[in-house]
Design an enzyme around this catalytic site. Structure first.
Site, PDB file in Angstrom:
ATOM      1  N   LYS A 197      58.121 -27.684 -26.437  1.00 47.89           N
ATOM      2  CA  LYS A 197      57.260 -28.197 -27.507  1.00 47.89           C
ATOM      3  C   LYS A 197      58.104 -28.898 -28.582  1.00 47.89           C
ATOM      4  CE  LYS A 197      53.715 -24.677 -26.625  1.00 47.89           C
ATOM      5  NZ  LYS A 197      52.947 -23.528 -27.190  1.00 47.89           N
ATOM      6  N   TYR A 226      45.113 -28.252 -23.272  1.00 50.57           N
ATOM      7  CA  TYR A 226      44.676 -27.009 -23.925  1.00 50.57           C
ATOM      8  C   TYR A 226      43.163 -26.889 -23.955  1.00 50.57           C
ATOM      9  CZ  TYR A 226      49.506 -26.202 -25.340  1.00 50.57           C
ATOM     10  OH  TYR A 226      50.859 -25.952 -25.334  1.00 50.57           O
ATOM     11  N   PHE A 276      42.303 -22.026 -34.088  1.00 54.06           N
ATOM     12  CA  PHE A 276      43.651 -22.589 -34.216  1.00 54.06           C
ATOM     13  C   PHE A 276      43.824 -23.925 -33.499  1.00 54.06           C
ATOM     14  CE2 PHE A 276      43.917 -19.653 -30.531  1.00 54.06           C
ATOM     15  CZ  PHE A 276      44.423 -20.509 -29.549  1.00 54.06           C
ATOM     16  N   ARG A 298      56.751 -17.424 -16.559  1.00 56.98           N
ATOM     17  CA  ARG A 298      56.047 -16.754 -17.675  1.00 56.98           C
ATOM     18  C   ARG A 298      56.897 -15.586 -18.201  1.00 56.98           C
ATOM     19  NH1 ARG A 298      51.594 -19.017 -20.401  1.00 56.98           N
ATOM     20  NH2 ARG A 298      51.032 -16.896 -20.977  1.00 56.98           N
ATOM     21  N   ASN A 335      55.983 -21.672 -31.073  1.00 59.23           N
ATOM     22  CA  ASN A 335      56.589 -20.780 -30.073  1.00 59.23           C
ATOM     23  C   ASN A 335      57.388 -21.502 -28.987  1.00 59.23           C
ATOM     24  OD1 ASN A 335      54.389 -21.788 -28.735  1.00 59.23           O
ATOM     25  ND2 ASN A 335      53.522 -19.813 -28.148  1.00 59.23           N
ATOM     26  N   HIS A 376      55.876 -24.094 -23.529  1.00 55.90           N
ATOM     27  CA  HIS A 376      54.640 -23.820 -22.773  1.00 55.90           C
ATOM     28  C   HIS A 376      54.994 -23.656 -21.300  1.00 55.90           C
ATOM     29  CE1 HIS A 376      50.615 -24.356 -21.019  1.00 55.90           C
ATOM     30  NE2 HIS A 376      51.239 -25.079 -20.113  1.00 55.90           N
ATOM     31  N   GLU A 399      47.788 -28.745 -14.420  1.00 55.99           N
ATOM     32  CA  GLU A 399      48.658 -29.292 -15.460  1.00 55.99           C
ATOM     33  C   GLU A 399      49.700 -30.248 -14.873  1.00 55.99           C
ATOM     34  OE1 GLU A 399      50.023 -25.746 -17.505  1.00 55.99           O
ATOM     35  OE2 GLU A 399      47.998 -25.337 -18.255  1.00 55.99           O
TER      36      GLU A 399
END
Ligand code: IDP
Ligand code: MG
Length: 150
Positions: A9, A49, A57, A85, A112, A115, A126
């Site tokens: 990100k 998303y 958010f 993950r 964070n 992704h 994706e």
């Protein structure tokens, strides 16, 4: 072999963490099969998303992801979705275990760092959202014959 989609990100990229993040996946034995550096258009952020569009958010998430360029990747390996993950850690960096990427490099849930797809189905969706099939490369890592038992 299984594939997953990973994205550094804008905060991770601006903090100079791309090399460190790529190294962690390489050392694990995973294989990078596609990568691109890009500032994402709004439509692709919303599509990426889409399950969060109605969440409170979402506007700040969109602003965050569009705040600078991101580094998009596809990684390959046996059970790569669940492995990646685990390597990235829990969504909230304050709860992510030390040793994970989010546990080592993040503080706020809204910053964070990285992704990764959460299931083989979202990985397929994706990957197709961000890459053309011909952008995915096929090759052999020199260590594959000793990395896998069978
Ligand atoms: P994931 O990235 O671990 O799969 P998701 O629940 O799918 O987590 O949320 C997607 C992204 O939305 C998170 O990585 C984070 O950037 C952002 N996000 C999730 N929950 C919150 C929140 O409560 N506040 C702010 N941002 C959030
Ligand atoms: Mg998610």
């Amino acid at each position: 072999m299984d594939r997953t989609f990973v994205m550094v990100k804008p905060d991770g990229l601006q903090r100079g963490l791309v090399g460190e993040i790529v190294s962690r996946f390489e050392r694990k034995g995973l294989k990078i099969v596609a990568a691109r550096f890009e500032k994402l258009p709004e439509s692709r952020v919303s599509d990426q998303y889409r399950e969060h569009i109605s969440k409170p958010f979402f506007p700040s998430l969109k602003q965050y992801i569009m705040g600078g360029p991101v580094f998009l990747m596809v990684w390959e390996g046996r059970n790569v979705v669940s492995i990646v993950r685990k390597v990235i850690g829990a969504t909230n960096p304050q709860e992510a275990a030390p040793g994970t990427i989010r546990g080592d490099y993040g503080i706020d849930i809204g910053r964070n760092v990285i992704h990764a797809s959460d299931s083989p189905e979202s990985a397929a969706r994706e990957i197709a959202l961000h890459f053309k099939p011909e952008e995915l490369c096929t090759y052999t890592r020199i260590d594959e014959s000793v990395l896998y038992e069978y």
